[in-house]
Enzyme design. Structure first.
Site, PDB file in Angstrom:
ATOM      1  N   HIS A 172       0.906  -1.208  -0.070  1.00  0.00           N
ATOM      2  CA  HIS A 172       0.145  -0.001   0.078  1.00  0.00           C
ATOM      3  C   HIS A 172       0.851   1.272   0.133  1.00  0.00           C
ATOM      4  O   HIS A 172       0.329   2.561  -0.287  1.00  0.00           O
ATOM      5  CB  HIS A 172      -0.968   0.080   1.086  1.00  0.00           C
ATOM      6  N   ASP A 203       0.141  -7.634   1.176  1.00  0.00           N
ATOM      7  CA  ASP A 203       0.526  -6.328   1.541  1.00  0.00           C
ATOM      8  C   ASP A 203       2.060  -6.178   1.366  1.00  0.00           C
ATOM      9  O   ASP A 203       2.973  -5.465   2.311  1.00  0.00           O
ATOM     10  CB  ASP A 203      -0.019  -5.699   2.662  1.00  0.00           C
ATOM     11  N   SER A 214       4.740   2.094   7.993  1.00  0.00           N
ATOM     12  CA  SER A 214       4.286   0.827   7.254  1.00  0.00           C
ATOM     13  C   SER A 214       5.560   0.630   6.309  1.00  0.00           C
ATOM     14  O   SER A 214       6.380   1.222   5.780  1.00  0.00           O
ATOM     15  CB  SER A 214       3.443   1.277   6.309  1.00  0.00           C
TER      16      SER A 214
END
Length: 390
Positions: A121, A152, A235
């Site tokens: 993402h 992901d 992230s």
């Protein structure tokens, strides 16, 4: 001879006083003796203990053990050094404009390339990516090797000479609840590049709902839970154990007003498996059966499509459409069938269906339990390559 009573009493009192003093003196002497013996025994035991330690360990080993124990409690700086120089900020661009930032880390190197793992993402929808190492100030162009939404995980490459360091990976199943963990990342972008946060492992094998569309739960992820501070920009960063080995990749954070201090990471074993698939093929191949589905909680859409739920059935998915010549079509599935089980796993809904389906490989034969017109049935379906979305 006449003896007065008062004089007799005085003599008795004097005798008693002398006796008491004598007893006190004796007790004091005894206590002093016991104290001396205790001190001598303590000294002897300490000497014996010191001898045993020195006879089995060198002085260097003893000092090292004490120092290591203190360091574990007070500092993880040595462990941070092992990953800090291999961690980067990832900056994603679309048509020349910055669209997102995240974190990544070099997990592998060969003669030509250094491989950087990050979250899908972070680079999704980007047409170009740059990375910047924590201990450097120049941006480096990176190539997007591939990525996949459900895992992901994404993989970037840069020239091998640009990265002198590679992280060491550990095993997430060996870390225990309450063990110290830390992460290195770039929360809120370049300004806070190289931020280190520390905490404990709060949970293992957490099933977290993931929304790819933003409107509903599309998938479940099996993740590690941590209480170290993670924010937008973390992230893709490495989750490390106290020795500096990477045991996971930061993936998402529950962001709700009533929830604080809950971060999550994909176990490194899963992440490496996905990364390897991306390296070799540029994509992760998911099994496919060829149906569109509805959750049993979507009562309006079930009614609209005239799909009836059998009495006593509360969980599962309803078949809305079957793709022609797909595995489901070949296995005889029809609109209105209610799938309640894949193999030995009960299915609670659409996200759960995908989670259990994606445990299998293309070509596997999978037994499916379902209801049709109120009757419970089973059939076997051969999983194909997922070339279409359902």
């Amino acid at each position: 001879m006449e003896i007065k009573i008062d004089e007799v009493k005085k003599e008795d009192e004097v005798k008693k006083s002398k006796t008491v003093k004598k007893n006190i003196n004796n007790n004091n002497n005894n206590m002093g003796f016991v104290l001396v013996i205790t001190i001598l025994l303590s000294f002897v035991c300490g000497a014996i203990g010191a001898y045993l330690i020195v006879s089995n360990y060198t002085l260097e080993q003893v000092v090292k053990t004490i120092t290591t124990s203190e360091l574990v409690e007070s500092s993880i700086s040595t462990s941070v050094d092992k990953v800090y120089g291999a961690t980067v900020i990832v900056v994603a661009y679309k048509d020349g404009k910055e669209i997102s930032t995240g974190t990544g880390f070099v997990y592998k190197k060969d003669d030509k390339n250094a491989y950087i793992m990050t979250n899908n993402h972070v680079i999704d929808k980007a047409d170009s990516v740059e990375v910047e190492f924590n201990d450097k100030s120049e941006r480096i162009d990176a190539k997007i090797l591939g990525g996949e939404a459900y895992s992901d995980i994404a993989v970037l490459t840069i020239d091998a000479e640009e990265s002198p360091l590679v992280v060491e990976t550990g095993k997430s199943d060996e870390i225990k609840l309450g063990d110290t963990i830390f992460t290195v990342g770039s929360p809120m972008g370049i300004t806070y590049k190289g931020t280190v946060t520390k905490g404990i492992l709060s949970g293992k094998e957490r099933m977290v709902e993931v929304s790819l569309s933003g409107n509903s739960t599309d998938y479940y992820m099996n993740v590690l839970q941590l209480d170290a501070a993670v924010n937008p920009g973390n992230s893709g960063g490495p989750l490390c154990d106290v020795s500096g080995k990477v045991i996971g990749i930061i993936s998402l954070k529950i962001v709700q007003d009533e929830v604080e201090g809950m971060g999550f990471a994909i176990p490194i074993e899963d992440a490496l498996k996905y990364a390897d698939a991306i390296e070799t093929g540029g994509e992760i191949v998911r099994p496919y059966i060829g149906i569109s589905m509805l959750d049993l909680s979507d009562e309006y859409y079930l009614w609209q499509n005239r799909i009836t739920i059998p009495e006593g059935v509360d969980e599962g998915v309803a078949v809305l459409e079957v793709v022609k010549n797909s595995p489901a079509d070949k296995a005889g599935f029809k609109k209105g069938d209610i799938i309640v089980k894949l193999g030995d796993e009960d299915i609670s809904g659409l996200a759960d269906f995908r989670y259990h389906l994606y445990k299998h490989e293309v070509g596997d034969k999978l037994e499916v339990t379902f209801y049709r017109n109120g009757s419970k049935k089973t059939t076997t379906i051969t999983l194909a390559k997922n070339e279409e979305k359902y």
